[in-house]
Motif scaffolding. Sequence first.
Motif, PDB file in Angstrom:
ATOM      1  N   GLU B  10       0.842  -1.192   0.000  1.00 41.03           N
ATOM      2  CA  GLU B  10       0.000   0.000   0.000  1.00 41.03           C
ATOM      3  C   GLU B  10       0.869   1.231   0.000  1.00 41.03           C
ATOM      4  O   GLU B  10       1.863   1.307   0.709  1.00 41.03           O
ATOM      5  CB  GLU B  10      -0.868   0.004   1.267  1.00 41.03           C
ATOM      6  CG  GLU B  10      -2.146  -0.785   1.097  1.00 41.03           C
ATOM      7  CD  GLU B  10      -3.135  -0.451   2.177  1.00 41.03           C
ATOM      8  OE1 GLU B  10      -4.336  -0.604   1.940  1.00 41.03           O
ATOM      9  OE2 GLU B  10      -2.702  -0.032   3.273  1.00 41.03           O
ATOM     10  N   ARG B  13      -1.094   7.847  -0.845  1.00 42.93           N
ATOM     11  CA  ARG B  13      -1.119   8.802  -1.948  1.00 42.93           C
ATOM     12  C   ARG B  13      -1.547  10.192  -1.480  1.00 42.93           C
ATOM     13  O   ARG B  13      -1.180  11.194  -2.062  1.00 42.93           O
ATOM     14  CB  ARG B  13      -2.074   8.285  -3.024  1.00 42.93           C
ATOM     15  CG  ARG B  13      -2.069   9.112  -4.247  1.00 42.93           C
ATOM     16  CD  ARG B  13      -2.502   8.349  -5.490  1.00 42.93           C
ATOM     17  NE  ARG B  13      -2.482   9.295  -6.596  1.00 42.93           N
ATOM     18  CZ  ARG B  13      -3.570   9.834  -7.144  1.00 42.93           C
ATOM     19  NH1 ARG B  13      -4.756   9.478  -6.736  1.00 42.93           N
ATOM     20  NH2 ARG B  13      -3.449  10.716  -8.110  1.00 42.93           N
ATOM     21  N   ARG B  19      -6.554  14.712   2.907  1.00 38.67           N
ATOM     22  CA  ARG B  19      -7.829  14.038   3.148  1.00 38.67           C
ATOM     23  C   ARG B  19      -8.805  14.917   3.911  1.00 38.67           C
ATOM     24  O   ARG B  19      -9.991  14.975   3.599  1.00 38.67           O
ATOM     25  CB  ARG B  19      -7.574  12.728   3.928  1.00 38.67           C
ATOM     26  CG  ARG B  19      -7.076  11.618   3.021  1.00 38.67           C
ATOM     27  CD  ARG B  19      -5.941  10.820   3.583  1.00 38.67           C
ATOM     28  NE  ARG B  19      -6.267  10.142   4.823  1.00 38.67           N
ATOM     29  CZ  ARG B  19      -5.386   9.481   5.544  1.00 38.67           C
ATOM     30  NH1 ARG B  19      -4.111   9.423   5.154  1.00 38.67           N
ATOM     31  NH2 ARG B  19      -5.743   8.884   6.657  1.00 38.67           N
ATOM     32  N   ASP B 205     -14.045   5.364  -5.497  1.00 36.00           N
ATOM     33  CA  ASP B 205     -12.611   5.416  -5.264  1.00 36.00           C
ATOM     34  C   ASP B 205     -12.385   5.979  -3.868  1.00 36.00           C
ATOM     35  O   ASP B 205     -12.528   7.173  -3.647  1.00 36.00           O
ATOM     36  CB  ASP B 205     -11.954   6.319  -6.330  1.00 36.00           C
ATOM     37  CG  ASP B 205     -10.439   6.326  -6.226  1.00 36.00           C
ATOM     38  OD1 ASP B 205      -9.899   5.752  -5.242  1.00 36.00           O
ATOM     39  OD2 ASP B 205      -9.800   6.891  -7.107  1.00 36.00           O
ATOM     40  N   SER B 207      -9.695   6.125  -2.138  1.00 32.76           N
ATOM     41  CA  SER B 207      -8.315   6.509  -1.793  1.00 32.76           C
ATOM     42  C   SER B 207      -8.239   7.935  -1.243  1.00 32.76           C
ATOM     43  O   SER B 207      -7.358   8.248  -0.448  1.00 32.76           O
ATOM     44  CB  SER B 207      -7.393   6.366  -3.001  1.00 32.76           C
ATOM     45  OG  SER B 207      -7.777   7.280  -4.007  1.00 32.76           O
ATOM     46  N   SER B 210      -9.115   7.204   2.488  1.00 35.01           N
ATOM     47  CA  SER B 210      -8.166   6.377   3.221  1.00 35.01           C
ATOM     48  C   SER B 210      -6.737   6.873   3.052  1.00 35.01           C
ATOM     49  O   SER B 210      -5.869   6.605   3.882  1.00 35.01           O
ATOM     50  CB  SER B 210      -8.268   4.927   2.755  1.00 35.01           C
ATOM     51  OG  SER B 210      -7.868   4.862   1.394  1.00 35.01           O
ATOM     52  N   ARG B 212      -4.886   5.753   0.954  1.00 32.60           N
ATOM     53  CA  ARG B 212      -4.079   4.631   0.483  1.00 32.60           C
ATOM     54  C   ARG B 212      -4.507   4.152  -0.890  1.00 32.60           C
ATOM     55  O   ARG B 212      -5.664   4.165  -1.245  1.00 32.60           O
ATOM     56  CB  ARG B 212      -4.192   3.463   1.475  1.00 32.60           C
ATOM     57  CG  ARG B 212      -3.458   3.753   2.766  1.00 32.60           C
ATOM     58  CD  ARG B 212      -4.014   2.920   3.921  1.00 32.60           C
ATOM     59  NE  ARG B 212      -3.237   3.145   5.117  1.00 32.60           N
ATOM     60  CZ  ARG B 212      -3.326   4.236   5.879  1.00 32.60           C
ATOM     61  NH1 ARG B 212      -4.183   5.172   5.556  1.00 32.60           N
ATOM     62  NH2 ARG B 212      -2.570   4.392   6.932  1.00 32.60           N
ATOM     63  N   THR B 213      -3.523   3.664  -1.627  1.00 40.10           N
ATOM     64  CA  THR B 213      -3.812   3.021  -2.892  1.00 40.10           C
ATOM     65  C   THR B 213      -2.774   1.925  -3.093  1.00 40.10           C
ATOM     66  O   THR B 213      -1.718   1.955  -2.473  1.00 40.10           O
ATOM     67  CB  THR B 213      -3.788   4.045  -4.042  1.00 40.10           C
ATOM     68  OG1 THR B 213      -4.181   3.400  -5.239  1.00 40.10           O
ATOM     69  CG2 THR B 213      -2.413   4.638  -4.211  1.00 40.10           C
ATOM     70  N   SER B 214      -3.121   0.968  -3.939  1.00 45.18           N
ATOM     71  CA  SER B 214      -2.180  -0.139  -4.108  1.00 45.18           C
ATOM     72  C   SER B 214      -1.094   0.269  -5.080  1.00 45.18           C
ATOM     73  O   SER B 214      -1.257   1.176  -5.902  1.00 45.18           O
ATOM     74  CB  SER B 214      -2.909  -1.375  -4.620  1.00 45.18           C
ATOM     75  OG  SER B 214      -3.319  -1.147  -5.956  1.00 45.18           O
ATOM     76  N   LYS B 217      -2.112  -0.008  -8.689  1.00 47.78           N
ATOM     77  CA  LYS B 217      -2.962   1.092  -9.173  1.00 47.78           C
ATOM     78  C   LYS B 217      -2.116   2.309  -9.516  1.00 47.78           C
ATOM     79  O   LYS B 217      -2.325   2.946 -10.540  1.00 47.78           O
ATOM     80  CB  LYS B 217      -3.986   1.475  -8.096  1.00 47.78           C
ATOM     81  CG  LYS B 217      -5.298   0.728  -8.189  1.00 47.78           C
ATOM     82  CD  LYS B 217      -6.464   1.606  -7.762  1.00 47.78           C
ATOM     83  CE  LYS B 217      -7.752   1.090  -8.323  1.00 47.78           C
ATOM     84  NZ  LYS B 217      -8.459   0.184  -7.426  1.00 47.78           N
TER      85      LYS B 217
END
Lengths: 312, 239
Positions: B10, B13, B19, B205, B207, B210, B212-214, B217
């Motif tokens: 993870e 991003r 956020r 989406d 992200s 959170s 977070r992104t993988s 991705k």
Amino acid sequence: MERKSGRPRSRRWLRLLIGPLLGVLVLLSPGLTTMAGAESRPPAGAGASSWLVNMNRFAESAHSAFNCEDCHGTMVEGGKKHPDPDSPDYLVKPASRRFDYRRCRKCHQLAYDRYTEGGHAKALAEEAQTTVQTGESEKAGEVKKTVATGKATGPAPTCGECHVSHYARSKLSRVAVGTSMVTVCGRCHADHAASYMENIHGRVGVDLKDEKSAFCSDCHGAHRVIALKQTDVALTVCRRCHPKAQSEFTNVVIHASVTVPPEARSAKDKSTLWIQRVRIAAMAVLVISLVFFFGHSLLWLLREMHEKLRKR
Amino acid sequence: MAKDARTQVEWIRFSPLDRLLHLVVMIGFTGLAVTGLSLGLSSTAPARFFIWLVGGASHAGWLHRFFAVITYACVVIHGLFFLYYRLVLGQKFVGPNSVVPTFKDLKDFRLNMAYFLGRRRSPPDFDKFTYMEKIDYWAIFIGMNTMGATGLILWFPEFFTRFVPGFFVNIAQVLHFFEAVLAVVVKFFIHIGMVHFRPAVYPADMSIFSGRTSQEKIMQEHPGQWRFIAESRDSAGKR
């Protein structure tokens, strides 16, 4: 997406929702019916006083306690019979050009006196002058003022042009009276009525029914009507609700869509032209931007789909 | 196995500040749109219904100004963060990993159009921010400040007409309305479409919430940003 168990999905939660949903609808119904459902903008040009009187409506009006003779006198005045089919005026003139509105003064003295000080009485006097000079009869009251100078159309108003005494109701709310002004004043001042409805005062007062807004008579007077062309007069009027305003505040345009031909334009009219130009430019920028954003996204979407579907 | 490793990893991003600002702007912008359009499109039934719901036009006006304050506060905080980024952290404002437009963006636009129209096999080699992301950023920059400035004039017309001609208030109203329409239409269709209806992220989406992104991705959807991360990792390793 797999379900936790093999049983069919229960619909009980749906049935439980129906009660609260109905409750919410009931709670919202006043807003849905009176505000959202009702006619938003008043129709332009409602009727004025006429010869025929609907006695059912008269019974609900403010003057329902009066007899006809109290305002109209007896049927035998000046030795002539009434109505007199042999008279040249028989049913020729509209009722509002025929009735002697000085009779209203008996009860409505303040309003009448204020009317005589204002622009409508002045227009009536000028019209009487013109008729005398040109010798035109007041046939159907169709003295036409030109639209070219942005002035009103139609005959100069007497009491009867704005007030239908047979039907006028009392104890109306401020918003109801103000809303009716758009129709009544708009009969002759159509451009101003339309531009008022585009302005924040018209939107808030008439569309959104807020009594704190300004209606036609709040600025122009109900009986002592004035055009507000002089800055100091206009400033006094603006300050009724905007106490901190200074003189330049009066150059905020209320009637922004009234078009005046070049020879009659004042400085304020010229600024109105700039407002219209900015509106056109803003619309152009909006359209170009939307075409670009949506066009770009659409092309991108199509290309991505092509990639995925054709696996290239 | 290697693929699992990439999808498992993870990456952060969006920072916590990103956020929080997005959350507040999301709420603020929606509030602004609903209250503003109910005043601007006052002749429509939904607008009149909403005004009834909040108890009158003056309440809607108060709510509109409240949402305006919290939304513009986010703009100010973003600006302050940029100053921190530039002056304290010593990062560059221009360059291939910044949001400032360059001539390369014009070239990328041309090449990307060719790709869209099927004349090229693959999209151009983007840096951290594609030209479209830069346009989005600066359009919002101009938009928010236009709305703020014209909104202030409409909020305090008695004050501002001490310095500018009266018809500026009318012009402010026209610009405020048209910019609002542009912003709301773009946000509601394009932004919502991109974060909800794009097949890769449907139904949403997350992200931006959170953070977070993988890794997969990022590598696939933001190759320029992945390169930035990889380079800074490498340079960190070299230090």
